[in-house]
Scaffold this motif. Structure first.
Motif, PDB file in Angstrom:
ATOM      1  N   GLU A  89       0.829  -1.205   0.000  1.00  0.00           N
ATOM      2  CA  GLU A  89       0.000   0.000   0.000  1.00  0.00           C
ATOM      3  C   GLU A  89       0.867   1.261   0.000  1.00  0.00           C
ATOM      4  O   GLU A  89       0.564   2.240  -0.682  1.00  0.00           O
ATOM      5  N   ARG A 128       2.336   1.753  -3.448  1.00  0.00           N
ATOM      6  CA  ARG A 128       1.356   2.335  -4.376  1.00  0.00           C
ATOM      7  C   ARG A 128       1.185   3.824  -4.112  1.00  0.00           C
ATOM      8  O   ARG A 128       1.085   4.632  -5.038  1.00  0.00           O
ATOM      9  N   ASN A 136      -7.960  -0.275   1.667  1.00  0.00           N
ATOM     10  CA  ASN A 136      -8.439  -1.524   1.096  1.00  0.00           C
ATOM     11  C   ASN A 136      -8.123  -1.525  -0.394  1.00  0.00           C
ATOM     12  O   ASN A 136      -7.478  -0.603  -0.914  1.00  0.00           O
ATOM     13  N   ALA A 137      -8.561  -2.558  -1.074  1.00  0.00           N
ATOM     14  CA  ALA A 137      -8.224  -2.707  -2.487  1.00  0.00           C
ATOM     15  C   ALA A 137      -8.758  -1.563  -3.348  1.00  0.00           C
ATOM     16  O   ALA A 137      -8.235  -1.293  -4.439  1.00  0.00           O
ATOM     17  N   ASP A 138      -9.792  -0.884  -2.872  1.00  0.00           N
ATOM     18  CA  ASP A 138     -10.400   0.203  -3.649  1.00  0.00           C
ATOM     19  C   ASP A 138      -9.846   1.581  -3.293  1.00  0.00           C
ATOM     20  O   ASP A 138     -10.251   2.575  -3.893  1.00  0.00           O
ATOM     21  N   SER A 139      -8.949   1.653  -2.331  1.00  0.00           N
ATOM     22  CA  SER A 139      -8.410   2.953  -1.915  1.00  0.00           C
ATOM     23  C   SER A 139      -7.614   3.601  -3.047  1.00  0.00           C
ATOM     24  O   SER A 139      -6.770   2.949  -3.673  1.00  0.00           O
ATOM     25  N   ASP A 140      -7.912   4.858  -3.311  1.00  0.00           N
ATOM     26  CA  ASP A 140      -7.241   5.583  -4.411  1.00  0.00           C
ATOM     27  C   ASP A 140      -5.920   6.163  -3.893  1.00  0.00           C
ATOM     28  O   ASP A 140      -5.778   7.361  -3.664  1.00  0.00           O
TER      29      ASP A 140
END
Length: 409
Positions: free
Chosen positions: A220, A223, A286-290
């Motif tokens: 994370e 990213r 989470n997987a959808d966090s921008d």
């Protein structure tokens, strides 16, 4: 003088217990010692040869950890006992796999010490940096234990070197060997006729080098940091954060990771309200966090900061507007140029990094902003500052091997 010391120890225990009615940390200190000696007696093997390591808190434990782990390799038949004075060490490391037994330290009263020695009867005792409990040290000497203190540092204003410090000088003479960080400490001890001293440096260099080599990959964070310059502020307090919020709002081309020393959600939420830039919390990802379009990431958990630093380009260490800066070596080992507040002069590594150009002490927002702008606009200055920090850790590691060789000898 012994009576005065013992009275002070009793009063300290009573004061912390009373504070526990209002303060969560003091409450943990007191509750962790309820029935402590009974629990130790039930748990510790009375036939074992025990190497006892004592640390005041988490920072001192991490400082001593390379010695603990190397001793375990060299002497696998020894059982390792680790004790902590503070909840901030015990509560975080109570499940540490490198020790056989982990407890709070019973308060240094004659009664507690007598029972502790009957239960533990350590073959070796190692105190880390600053802990000088008079009753324990005298009992260890009487027991015939080999007693050491590692990564210690002494200053002229300490009680050992004052006219009233006789009992503390007597406690120092209980050590079989004292491992200090610098020549000044050795000379100060020599001035009171203590000569069983070696200058071995600071085991924290070994620890942070080890941490860097074994640092976790944090997808994370990767990213979030991708293709951007990231400013990482670790162990921050409100005075630090007042400056950092201004920096965040002024330097919109940089991403920021903030790891407050205390991670109360209300405090982090207040900081988020003070910046119009997009903020996220680490525990809410989470997987959808921008993450790529976020500007600020707050680390609202413990245990990952030392790995977070490897994703940064610039570093800020908190605490320098309070009692003193926190650990700067965890960031320095990744080559981050560093800034921190003005209260750093008790910390040898901070003083040396400032002198050599790897770090800067600031007293105002203007100084912090000027430091960052200089690094951003002058690549030669940035590379030089980064190299100073990176090499400083590597040039100063090695204390653990010297200490272990002496203990095992």
């Amino acid at each position: 003088m012994k009576f005065i010391y013992n009275t002070g120890v009793y009063l300290m225990g009573m004061t912390i217990r009373l504070a526990g009615l209002f303060n969560p940390k003091a409450k943990l200190w007191a509750s962790g010692r309820k029935g402590l000696l009974h629990r130790m007696a039930e748990t510790i093997d009375p036939t074992a040869d025990i190497a006892w390591f004592h640390a005041s808190s988490l920072g001192e434990f991490e400082q001593g950890r390379p010695v603990i782990e190397e001793l375990r390799k060299r002497c696998p038949d020894l059982k390792i006992l680790v004790t902590f004075f503070s909840p901030s060490g015990y509560e975080i490391r109570k499940n540490y796999q490198g020790a056989d037994y982990i407890f709070y330290l019973p308060n240094d009263t004659p009664r507690n010490v007598k029972k502790f020695m009957q239960i533990v009867h350590p073959k070796i005792a190692v105190f880390i940096k600053y802990e000088f409990w008079v009753n324990y040290l005298m009992a260890l000497k009487k027991n015939g234990s080999k007693v050491y203190i590692i990564s210690s540092i002494f200053r002229p204003d300490q009680s050992f070197f004052k006219w009233y410090g006789g009992i503390f000088r007597k406690a120092l003479r209980c050590f079989n060997h004292i491992f200090v960080q610098n020549e000044q400490s050795k000379e100060l001890l020599k001035s009171i006729s203590i000569n069983n001293v070696s200058v071995t440096g600071d085991t924290r260099f070994d620890r942070v080098f080890q941490i860097a080599a074994q640092s976790k990959d944090l997808p994370e964070i990767a990213r979030f940091a991708k293709d951007k310059d990231v400013f990482i502020a670790g162990s921050t307090w409100p005075p630090d954060e007042q400056l950092l919020i201004r920096l965040i709002n002024d330097y919109t081309d940089i991403k920021f990771i903030i790891a407050p020393h205390e991670i109360e959600q209300e405090r982090i939420d207040r900081l988020i309200e003070e910046t119009p830039r997009k903020c996220l919390k680490y525990t809410c990802l989470n997987a959808d966090s921008d993450l790529q379009n976020a500007d600020i990431l707050f680390i609202d958990t413990i245990g990952i900061l030392s790995s977070v630093y490897k994703y940064g380009k610039y570093g800020y260490i908190g605490g320098g507007f309070g009692v003193g800066i926190h650990n700067i070596l965890e960031a320095a080992t990744f080559g981050l140029p560093l800034a921190f507040g003005p209260k750093y002069k008790k910390f040898k590594e901070a003083v040396e990094l400032v002198e050599n150009g790897g770090a800067t002490a600031i007293t105002s927002y203007e100084e912090l902003s000027s430091w960052l702008t200089s690094l951003k606009t002058n690549p030669v200055l940035y590379d030089s500052s980064s190299a100073v920090c990176y090499n400083y850790v590597r040039d100063n590691k090695g204390a653990t091997a010297e200490i272990i060789n002496e203990i095992c000898r």
